[in-house]
Design an enzyme around this catalytic site. Structure first.
Site, PDB file in Angstrom:
ATOM      1  N   SER D  87       5.119 -16.355  34.823  1.00 40.60           N
ATOM      2  CA  SER D  87       5.334 -16.908  33.477  1.00 40.60           C
ATOM      3  C   SER D  87       5.924 -18.308  33.461  1.00 40.60           C
ATOM      4  CB  SER D  87       6.255 -15.991  32.674  1.00 40.60           C
ATOM      5  OG  SER D  87       5.581 -14.804  32.322  1.00 40.60           O
ATOM      6  N   LYS D  90       3.856 -21.007  32.039  1.00 39.71           N
ATOM      7  CA  LYS D  90       3.737 -21.247  30.598  1.00 39.71           C
ATOM      8  C   LYS D  90       4.339 -22.586  30.195  1.00 39.71           C
ATOM      9  CE  LYS D  90       3.759 -16.280  29.725  1.00 39.71           C
ATOM     10  NZ  LYS D  90       4.585 -15.101  29.433  1.00 39.71           N
ATOM     11  N   TYR D 214      -5.456 -17.344  31.587  1.00 34.31           N
ATOM     12  CA  TYR D 214      -4.092 -16.832  31.626  1.00 34.31           C
ATOM     13  C   TYR D 214      -3.773 -16.156  32.961  1.00 34.31           C
ATOM     14  CZ  TYR D 214       0.131 -14.329  30.420  1.00 34.31           C
ATOM     15  OH  TYR D 214       1.410 -13.857  30.422  1.00 34.31           O
ATOM     16  N   TYR D 266      12.891 -14.202  28.174  1.00 31.06           N
ATOM     17  CA  TYR D 266      12.586 -12.958  27.450  1.00 31.06           C
ATOM     18  C   TYR D 266      13.778 -12.599  26.558  1.00 31.06           C
ATOM     19  CZ  TYR D 266       9.355 -13.006  31.366  1.00 31.06           C
ATOM     20  OH  TYR D 266       8.434 -13.394  32.292  1.00 31.06           O
ATOM     21  N   VAL D 284       8.099 -13.023  36.424  1.00 35.02           N
ATOM     22  CA  VAL D 284       8.330 -11.728  37.070  1.00 35.02           C
ATOM     23  C   VAL D 284       8.140 -11.783  38.580  1.00 35.02           C
ATOM     24  CG1 VAL D 284       7.819 -10.247  35.085  1.00 35.02           C
ATOM     25  CG2 VAL D 284       5.976 -10.927  36.633  1.00 35.02           C
TER      26      VAL D 284
END
Lengths: 330, 330, 330, 330
Positions: D87, D90, D214, D266, D284
């Site tokens: 992530s 991103k 993605y 998160y 992660v």
């Protein structure tokens, strides 16, 4: 002959003449009256627009049919015009799945009303992929997964079609392939649900297979007469009274009725139970199947939907008919 | 005499001898059998612990009573021991409120199942203070607000008590003031709900008044026999069959039954409809009132609760009795 | 002298002359420019209407004040008109509570943004009465419960007032009793939250006591100058730079700033961080306190609120000022 | 050369010698100390198990790298071992998308923290397919949809890879095809989200295309040194200080930092802001990229995750390093 329905034969069936479905003049007159009172409401609802094949349907259509446990048939309006039964098919696939796996089904699906569509997603998350009941889309997708048992979607679609034709006692029941294709093309929400279930390990077959069955069952095209005839076993303790053959055990028929009453009309199930008091299942095609235990089955169709996604005129017609006949489980 | 119940008298009542409630040996034998099969389960549930007066109740208690529309009474176990009816009282206050304001009630309360307690709060927020149905706490608090009509809580509590005594045909029905006090002292969740409703402008009387009525109605103390007798009008089209007097219109009785079936057992309402198939309302005191349309009313009591907050042994007993008698609305 | 602020004295304080707050011409010119650009927006927001005393405020009011860590003061508009600081008070009660119980506070309150008010209730339920952060109402009510420590609400209200007067270096700071009374009278949502918390056992003092403190802290009435002065310690590593006295440890000041940045503007906290990039706390009275680490504190006031409940013109003014000065923590 | 990064060249760049990245002994000693204190925690977290390629990683791995705006590089542990950045990617795709469509991006994605994964779905439903922020999966999928602009997934994947190689100043950065394939095979939750978005009309390209991009961006494989180097522009007002080239405007860099601070970890973003006080983004795979405005960028990696899905040892290391260096935006 389906294995499911061949399993027993009423002891006395051989000895008596089964009543064939026959027209009933008095009931027909009542249905005509109901149809007349409903007429002014025919333009009020909104036709489901998300599938082109559904959106094209004339919103002023209205049909109603009653088939009684002693074989009388009464109709009014477009009762012999086929329409897309959509979610009403969930009653038939649930019946098939229960016949296959029995109460093991309830390890994978709950039996509680789900409230709004919003709640159904929230609950699906909270309850880790166990759909609240078999009549919300997520639950019906799990039912198709149960039916698949590793087989091809085509085999299961054939089985479902054969079963519904048997129940309707009419081989003319068909699946509208154009509608099935449209469902698949516009079915992002159902793809989302199916992958959501798969993410929780709740689908044993590929997402594409479960959805293929699901989209085809929704595309079943039936008339009010066929639909009422197909639901008759639920009014008759699980037995097809006109063939004197068991479809499901009496207890199971009662339970399917209970699920229809508590969960059969989306987030208006409580309201329909309150106003009409009969087990029923609606579809976005504008059809509703209702069961009058020990009396018969009703199918009504009118494409315009109310705010809850149930047939607007169909709901009014059912309420009038139930009031007039004194038909209520309560 | 209550205005509500004085409003009509059956045309033929003068001419026939009304059946007084009388014992029924066969039914009693069946209830004894049901009680025997339930016995092993008596220790399994958990007694509601949030109110000291409830927490002290012996979990091994079990009583059941049936009163039929033709006046027979059958009992087993502790059927004449009074217990706290708690949420079952919502059936009686709803009946009173409908008698007062009729369908205007539904402008302030919905008729849909609410799912889990979690959902009921979420929905109350989304739906701007309109409770989902009159059997969740928020809905029952709005019902007390309807009953208040600017009066003092005491006047309304008296009216509710008088009404329940009338229905039970027994002036010995009482409110347990210790329980009512305990409810108030430990009722933070209900205070929270009532203020939440008030914040949306959904209460017309002071929060304290609505809650005072609510806490007292929950503290109604009744025996199974009294409770079944009080619910008899719901099995008899809204008419008290033993006095031949109307309590509510037939349609209204059917609708109260429909609400009990879809919403009467918290988030297990669907499951109870599925397994038992009778309208019912449970309370955390361990009581359940169930209605068998055209047959009679059942009250069962056992304090141990299952995970959904319904009487564990009571639910099992109802399921056995309904199966044995073939009692199901489906 | 408060125990809290008396605990240490800067080593070098004796040896140097502390800068008294003094006007700053250049900064004043900049503030005047900002005020001018904001003027066209003064009518656009909506004044909070739920409390009469707030609803009466003239929506065209606008004031801004900056106090720098080296003691300069600059103002524009109504910077010396007192207004109701409302939720901005949560910064001061949090500071007091941390001084009392230190990190034990975080056993009872989280440190995460809560999203919409809808989410905050959902989460409070899911997280069993642990509010997401000290700046949502539920969290601030737990903070008041921490401050109470069994004392009377009056004693705690006095302590909070004394503390804010000390920080503002101005004994004229007052609590508007009319506003406090209005908060209590219209505060159903806060009563609901407090009882909800109490239902989870998360309040150790009576609901009425916690809310009394809460309603009074919200009714603190301050000017922009007082408010900016009171927040100065957060720009100066927890030290009041003009008195050279510690208020909180440097780490704690940074952490309060972090909470203001992530949670200080309700469900627009992310957006304010994005557009302005400074820790801040807003109130429905139209005030905002913002912190520029190592530079100073800003207070802005304009009663018209945007859709998120933050001062409409105040937010625009802060964005302009921050851009012009290059003030951003990022 | 990417169009994006070729657009300007610092006026003074010609005239001064740009500092090449060079080792820094003092900082290295500090990192070694941090690594030593973290060592006991290396076995405590749980390695992400949903992708085989990630699950195989040795949980005792730990690496940390700092690259400063003046070109110093310091490392400890496995700082030159490549790991799956997941992530963290991103941040880079958001930067690219902002470069393409500017603030129009914010019509399709919000800027608010989303709370728990549970909330993010609830909110996605309530907000009709507008993801709360670009760092939750739904938001990142919309970002890939923005990048696609009708192109093939392969073209966009190439563009992303080229951009990250440029930022890292290292052509060795690669995409791990095995990880990308695993993501696709196990990515039911992401398929569900993408179809959910598509159901709201929020994807303009096929679901499969958006997810292909993605899954590949998540499979970017980088070392701590490469990652810190790639994030350096965010510490330097949007400018790559070692090449003296603009990547994004200063305001945009500050805003990406703001999003990282409020949404980068998160449902622990508030907690990380509170404890560490630096903008950061975790993945992660166990990596975290953190930004120290005006100082440098930090990358840390340790595969064991805490309950919030962030690197357990990595978070501890960042907290120690930030405390030791006095690095906090607050």
């Amino acid at each position: 002959m389906l294995a499911l329905v061949a399993e027993d034969r009423g002891a006395g069936a051989g000895g008596r003449v089964l009543t064939a479905a026959a027209p009933d003049g008095d009931l027909t007159a009542i249905l005509e009256r109901v149809a007349a009172t409903v007429r002014p409401h025919l333009g009020e609802g909104r036709v489901a627009g998300y599938i082109p094949a559904l959106a094209r349907v004339d919103p002023s259509r209205f049909g109603i049919a009653v088939v009684t446990v002693d074989g009388r048939v009464a109709t009014a309006g477009d009762a012999r015009v086929a329409f897309s039964i959509q979610s009403i098919s969930k009653v038939f696939t649930l019946t098939l799945a229960l016949a296959k796996v029995g109460n093991d089904l309830w390890k994978r699906i709950g039996r509680e009303p789900s409230g709004s569509p919003f709640n159904s997603i929230v609950q699906l998350e909270r309850e880790r992929g166990i759909p609240r009941n078999p009549f919300i889309n997520a639950g019906a997708i799990v039912v198709t997964d149960v039916l698949l048992e590793g087989r091809s979607p085509g085999a299961v679609i054939d089985e479902v079609l054969e079963f519904v034709r048997y129940l309707a006692d009419d081989p003319a029941v068909a699946i509208d392939e154009e509608v099935a294709r449209s469902e698949a093309e516009t079915g992002h929400r159902n793809y989302s649900l199916a992958h959501f279930l798969a993410g929780f390990g709740q689908l044993k077959n590929p997402v594409e297979s479960a959805l293929s069955v699901y989209f085809h069952q929704c595309a079943l095209s039936m008339t009010c007469v066929q639909l009422a005839r197909a639901g008759l076993f639920l009014a008759s303790a699980g037995r097809d009274p006109l063939r004197d053959r068991k479809v499901v055990r009496p207890e199971r028929a009662r339970r399917i009725n209970a699920l229809m009453l508590t969960c059969g009309h989306y987030d208006a199930s409580g309201d329909v139970a309150f106003r009409i008091g009969l087990p029923g299942k609606s579809g976005v095609g504008g059809g509703i199947l209702a069961v009058v235990p020990r009396q018969g089955a009703i199918a009504v169709w009118s494409p315009g939907l109310n705010a809850n996604g149930n047939s607007h005129a169909g709901t009014i017609a059912l309420e009038r008919l139930a009031a007039e006949m004194g038909w209520s489980v309560f």
